[in-house]
Enzyme design. Structure first.
Site: not given
Length: 333
Positions: A112, A234, A302
């Protein structure tokens, strides 16, 4: 390219909070995560911002940089793992001790918002870093999902799986349960990857969170995308408007004309705003005519479980057979 030593049983894992302070606002999940890794035979070293909270972050910019630098300089720490992401890891990049890490390479892992740190380290000194689990966010999960994430972690930093396809999980989940109330395994979904455009390509892996990349793109902390690279991206909790903008950012910078292949990870809790469109369908529209292999709904995001992918090593993307195969060992020993 600098390759870190593999993680051995009994090694110490240091953890840090470069942005959000999950050790403060998710104490139950934090304790569960620590117990899980200790049960696997690893020692843990707490970053000095553990348990602290400065509103939207764990500490000031300098305090967060100092926390990570202390772990980088600790000779006993062999792996440094983020506790969670957030939104402000890029703030600390100018203040990190890259030379200390060059002199004592170790495994750096997270995902992330930690993308900024992983790519910055690779860009600055060529150290292979790892897009993979975070302590609280990943190893605080429950049941077979956390065990699967740990196996992927091991297969990248302990005993790497080389020249054999990384197996795709049979099921996945992005079910939301309050972290401080969760007491059972989340409901799983049958795993179905999507071949957007078939084909096979080999190249260098560049992996990261799409939204975070925009915060370092064009700086010295972002490794230049080279011809033939395999880009793996992502995102989480976004809507069509936001991800169209992010995909367009890549297109406008010529990334789709440069890379040899593209992998799009699963999108946690994607809000389609009633459009009934999937992220990969928006990607198709932005890319236009596609001539490179493109694989979507990959488990590097995630969602749970999460694979661990090394940044900077060569790999093969087979979009037809829906697999990624590492061609180089990302760790020594």
């Amino acid at each position: 390219m600098i390759i870190p030593p593999s993680l051995q049983s009994g090694d110490k894992i240091g953890f840090f909070s470069p942005s959000s302070s999950a050790t403060s606002w998710a104490p139950k999940r934090f304790e569960r995560a620590k117990k899980f890794l200790k049960s696997k035979g690893y020692g843990l070293v707490s970053g000095n911002l553990t348990g602290k909270n400065d509103f939207y972050r764990s500490g000031s910019i300098q305090e967060r940089a100092d926390e990570l630098n202390a772990l980088i300089r600790d000779k006993e720490v062999r792996c440094i793992m983020s506790t969670i992401g957030g939104a402000n890891s890029n703030s600390i990049l100018p203040y990190l001790d890259y030379e200390a890490l060059r002199n004592d390479p170790k495994i750096i892992i997270g995902y992330s918002d930690v993308t900024a740190i992983l790519l910055a380290i690779y860009s600055k000194i060529g150290l292979v870093t790892f897009y993979g689990p975070a302590l609280v966010a990943s190893f605080g999960e429950i049941g077979h999902f956390v065990e699967a994430t740990f196996k992927y972690f091991q297969s990248a930093v302990v005993s790497p799986m080389i020249k054999a396809p990384i197996p795709n999980p049979k099921e996945w989940t992005d079910e939301f349960i309050d972290w401080e109330k969760q007491s059972s395994v989340k409901k799983g979904n049958l795993n179905e990857l999507v071949t957007v455009n078939s084909g096979v390509v080999s190249g260098r892996l560049i992996v990261g969170n799409l939204n975070t990349i925009s915060g370092i793109y064009g700086s010295a902390f972002m490794p230049p995308i080279e011809h033939g690279d395999i880009l793996v991206v992502e995102d989480s909790l976004k809507n069509p408007a936001v991800i169209e903008r992010s995909f367009a950012h890549l297109k406008l910078n010529g990334i789709f004309d440069t890379i040899g292949g593209l992998v799009l990870g699963k999108h946690e809790k994607f809000d389609d705003l009633g459009t009934k469109r999937k992220p990969y369908e928006i990607l198709q529209e932005v890319m236009g005519e596609i001539s490179i292999p493109v694989l979507a709904e990959y488990d590097c995001a995630h969602t749970h479980p999460m694979t661990t992918l090394p940044i900077g090593v060569k790999a093969t993307l087979d979009a037809t057979k829906q697999s990624i195969t590492l061609l180089e060992n990302p760790v020594k020993g």
